[in-house]
Every structure is written in structure tokens, then in C-alpha cells.
Design a protein around this motif. Structure first.
Motif, PDB file in Angstrom:
ATOM      1  N   LEU A  26     -20.732 -82.696-100.566  1.00  0.00           N
ATOM      2  CA  LEU A  26     -21.773 -83.330-101.369  1.00  0.00           C
ATOM      3  C   LEU A  26     -22.196 -84.678-100.790  1.00  0.00           C
ATOM      4  N   ARG A  27     -21.236 -85.495-100.406  1.00  0.00           N
ATOM      5  CA  ARG A  27     -21.543 -86.849 -99.902  1.00  0.00           C
ATOM      6  C   ARG A  27     -22.018 -86.851 -98.455  1.00  0.00           C
ATOM      7  N   ASN A  28     -21.383 -86.022 -97.598  1.00  0.00           N
ATOM      8  CA  ASN A  28     -21.678 -86.088 -96.165  1.00  0.00           C
ATOM      9  C   ASN A  28     -22.769 -85.146 -95.703  1.00  0.00           C
ATOM     10  N   VAL A  29     -23.119 -84.163 -96.516  1.00  0.00           N
ATOM     11  CA  VAL A  29     -24.172 -83.225 -96.108  1.00  0.00           C
ATOM     12  C   VAL A  29     -25.363 -83.314 -97.067  1.00  0.00           C
ATOM     13  N   ILE A  30     -25.138 -83.079 -98.338  1.00  0.00           N
ATOM     14  CA  ILE A  30     -26.266 -83.021 -99.279  1.00  0.00           C
ATOM     15  C   ILE A  30     -26.882 -84.400 -99.495  1.00  0.00           C
TER      16      ILE A  30
END
Length: 197
Positions: free
Chosen positions: A31-35
Motif C-alpha cells: 500500500l505505501r510503496n506501490v499504491i
């Protein structure tokens, strides 16, 4: 009017900002590093000048596909019932080994060469979509990512999203309002996340 609608959606989802409430470290990392990654990637400026993702929401979606392609490193990028809008260029810039294929409804079936492979799938709702998406969910491997565009466009699109996110083979779903992301990772318990994207 669009800005007002975007602001209302953002305010409704404010409690789902930046991974709040996500307990799994892997899901939180995705969630934090991709989205929701806000840092500029190495090709964003070049792609912004050359590719036709115009306006803030389309460019934001194109950059999301760039990050997904960079993360997944898929063998195939399948576009099902989508328009030409620059997403393919972003995916190919992020992962040069990815082969792109466009499928049109209702005639196409999942290509044999893409079965049991790592896929990045992009689709939009259309009549006959559910059967083809069931083939894709069945045929792709556990590292694959399926993205459904415009999941709140109308009742049929919303129903398709709910059917896919409730599917027993799909373990994790991320509802970003503008699109939905499905993962098949078997090591996870079934989980649905609402994301303020």
C-alpha cells in the motif's frame, strides 16, 4: 464539478489514508510503496512529456500502473476492453520484458501463452467481461495483479467488482474508488481494503 466530487470522495475516505488500519506488514508495504508512493520515479518526467495521460487523475492512474509494473515485473500485460490512453507506454517503460496484449470483448479468450504466468491485467467493464475475467483469475499465477478500472462507474461495474473481490481465489482487494486491485497471494487471509488514493 470534478474537483468538488474528488474532494468529497477524498473526505469520505480520509480514515483510510496512508495505510491506517492495515495490520499485515506485507499489505502495508504494498500500500505505501506501490499504491500510494509519492516520490518521483526515474522516468516520470520523460513519460509526462511524451505520453498522452493528460490531467491529474489520468496521470495519477498512469503512474500507478508504472509502479505496479515495476513491482510485479510481469511477463504479460493484458488490456481487456480498455481505451488507448498511454497506460501501455508507462507499463513498458517500467518493465521492458513485459509483452503487451489487447483483448476485445466478447470474442477473445485468455491467450494460451499467458496461462500460469505472471500477469499485470487491466480491464474495464463490458458485456461478457465476467467470463473472461474468471479465466484470467483462474489462469494467472500468485504474483499477478489484476486492476479493474472505474469500479464505481455504474451498477454493473460495481457488481463486477464485488463479484471479483468476493471470489475465493482472490485473497486481497484494494478499493481505490477510481480502480480496484486484486491479488491472489495464497499465504494471505482474505482481506478487503478501502484506500484513499
Amino acid at each position: 464539478m470534478r474537483r468538488l466530487k474528488r474532494a468529497i470522495i477524498w473526505l469520505k475516505r480520509i480514515g483510510h489514508n496512508r495505510g491506517f488500519g492495515v495490520q499485515s506488514p506485507n499489505d502495508y508495504r504494498f500500500l505505501r510503496n506501490v499504491i500510494n508512493q509519492n516520490y518521483p520515479y526515474y522516468k516520470y518526467d520523460d513519460l509526462k512529456m511524451s505520453v498522452k495521460c493528460q490531467g491529474i487523475p489520468p496521470r495519477k492512474i498512469c503512474q500507478l500502473y508504472f509502479r505496479l509494473a515495476n513491482y510485479v515485473q510481469a511477463e504479460y500485460f493484458l488490456e481487456i476492453n480498455t481505451q488507448e490512453d498511454g497506460v501501455r507506454e508507462y507499463v513498458e517503460a517500467a518493465c521492458q520484458k513485459t509483452k503487451s496484449m489487447r483483448l476485445c470483448l466478447p470474442d477473445d479468450k485468455m491467450p494460451e501463452e499467458s496461462k500460469a504466468k505472471t500477469l499485470l491485467v487491466r480491464c474495464s467493464y463490458g458485456p461478457g467481461m465476467e467470463g473472461l475475467l474468471q479465466q484470467v483469475v483462474d489462469g494467472c499465477d500468485e504474483r499477478s495483479v489484476i486492476v479493474v478500472d472505474d469500479i464505481y462507474a455504474d451498477n454493473e461495474a460495481r457488481r463486477l467488482w464485488e463479484t471479483l473481490s468476493d471470489d475465493s481465489r482472490v485473497t486481497i482487494s484494494y478499493d481505490l474508488y477510481h480502480c480496484g486491485i486484486l491479488l491472489k497471494e495464497s499465504r494471505h487471509y482474505k482481506k478487503k481494503y478501502y484506500v484513499n488514493f
